[in-house]
Design a protein around this motif. Sequence first.
Motif, PDB file in Angstrom:
ATOM      1  N   GLU A 118       0.820  -1.206   0.000  1.00 42.36           N
ATOM      2  CA  GLU A 118       0.000   0.000   0.000  1.00 42.36           C
ATOM      3  C   GLU A 118       0.856   1.258   0.000  1.00 42.36           C
ATOM      4  OE1 GLU A 118      -2.454  -0.546   3.399  1.00 42.36           O
ATOM      5  OE2 GLU A 118      -3.914  -1.830   2.358  1.00 42.36           O
ATOM      6  N   GLU A 121       2.267   1.663  -3.532  1.00 45.02           N
ATOM      7  CA  GLU A 121       1.211   2.121  -4.444  1.00 45.02           C
ATOM      8  C   GLU A 121       0.934   3.610  -4.256  1.00 45.02           C
ATOM      9  OE1 GLU A 121      -1.241  -2.129  -4.848  1.00 45.02           O
ATOM     10  OE2 GLU A 121      -1.961  -0.551  -3.488  1.00 45.02           O
ATOM     11  N   LYS A 122       0.939   4.057  -3.005  1.00 41.08           N
ATOM     12  CA  LYS A 122       0.712   5.478  -2.729  1.00 41.08           C
ATOM     13  C   LYS A 122       1.856   6.327  -3.269  1.00 41.08           C
ATOM     14  CE  LYS A 122      -0.307   8.658   1.076  1.00 41.08           C
ATOM     15  NZ  LYS A 122      -0.511   8.772   2.553  1.00 41.08           N
ATOM     16  N   TYR A 124       4.101   5.597  -5.748  1.00 41.07           N
ATOM     17  CA  TYR A 124       4.112   5.630  -7.210  1.00 41.07           C
ATOM     18  C   TYR A 124       2.893   6.380  -7.767  1.00 41.07           C
ATOM     19  CZ  TYR A 124       8.120   2.517  -7.919  1.00 41.07           C
ATOM     20  OH  TYR A 124       9.391   1.993  -7.960  1.00 41.07           O
ATOM     21  N   GLY A 125       1.758   6.242  -7.104  1.00 42.48           N
ATOM     22  CA  GLY A 125       0.543   6.897  -7.581  1.00 42.48           C
ATOM     23  C   GLY A 125       0.566   8.402  -7.403  1.00 42.48           C
ATOM     24  N   GLN A 130      -0.888   5.937 -12.637  1.00 40.76           N
ATOM     25  CA  GLN A 130      -2.304   6.093 -12.307  1.00 40.76           C
ATOM     26  C   GLN A 130      -2.841   4.764 -11.774  1.00 40.76           C
ATOM     27  OE1 GLN A 130      -4.728   7.427 -15.564  1.00 40.76           O
ATOM     28  NE2 GLN A 130      -6.581   7.599 -14.311  1.00 40.76           N
ATOM     29  N   SER A 131      -3.324   4.807 -10.547  1.00 37.69           N
ATOM     30  CA  SER A 131      -3.876   3.614  -9.867  1.00 37.69           C
ATOM     31  C   SER A 131      -2.939   2.410  -9.991  1.00 37.69           C
ATOM     32  CB  SER A 131      -5.250   3.256 -10.435  1.00 37.69           C
ATOM     33  OG  SER A 131      -6.150   4.334 -10.290  1.00 37.69           O
ATOM     34  N   PRO A 132      -1.709   2.517  -9.486  1.00 39.25           N
ATOM     35  CA  PRO A 132      -0.761   1.402  -9.605  1.00 39.25           C
ATOM     36  C   PRO A 132      -1.207   0.173  -8.816  1.00 39.25           C
ATOM     37  CG  PRO A 132       0.078   3.060  -8.102  1.00 39.25           C
ATOM     38  CD  PRO A 132      -1.143   3.657  -8.744  1.00 39.25           C
ATOM     39  N   ASP A 133      -0.899  -0.987  -9.379  1.00 37.81           N
ATOM     40  CA  ASP A 133      -1.199  -2.264  -8.720  1.00 37.81           C
ATOM     41  C   ASP A 133       0.138  -2.965  -8.477  1.00 37.81           C
ATOM     42  OD1 ASP A 133      -2.168  -4.617  -7.763  1.00 37.81           O
ATOM     43  OD2 ASP A 133      -3.178  -5.239  -9.606  1.00 37.81           O
TER      44      ASP A 133
END
Length: 252
Positions: A118, A121-122, A124-125, A130-133
Amino acid sequence: MTAQGILSAIMLAALCFVAGCTSTANTGSAPGDVLSLQSGAGGATADGSLRLVTSLPAPAGTRDGADQLLSANDVLEINVYSADSLNRTVQVDSSGRVSLPLIGVKTAAGKSVRQFEEELEKAYGASYLQSPDITVFVKESASQRVTIDGEVAKSGLYPVSAGTTLLDAIALAGGFRDVADQSKVYIFRDVGGSKLVANYNVEQIRSGRLANPRVYGGDVVMVFTSKSRVAINNLKEALGMAVSASRLAVIP
């Protein structure tokens, strides 16, 4: 004194020794090193560094054992969906951090896998995706090992996985030695900065009278010696020597 007299004297002395050891061993007291824990308030030592408890909680921050916490020297495989150039296999350094492209140094140690995912993801996002997984896989875990020592066949450091129990750990170490006291098996664990220890009776666990506790990476399992078993072994050895001596005595 005749050879038979010598044999009788050795048997009498050895039996008295066994009786004395057995009366001590059956009191239910903990071994000397652990017994000292009971002298302080609440079962703590004088400096409060170690506390004796009836059962051990799961390590802090693991959602009652559901999560694995990352630690220094773990090897992580980090995969960023739809951004293969950012995929990395990295090792957590001694300070608990990893260095990743674009977002730099991030602290991994002490966080669960999901928490770290998490956080990445935060990061990189925020500026790059955009909305990385992102998925984090623990390829090699330096922390998921237990130390097993004392009266076991093979003392050492052994890897554990989710669901490993005390009986599993004893089996990893080759089982008990013949002088082990299966009612005096202790697990030491760090929980939220506190050092805790609990006594588990493996004989009762095997018979189903007690639950088989889970062990976690970082635990130390210590198996203590049975004084009565040592005495019995000494008796057998003494009797063997006495019988050999008596046989020699009657040889013309």
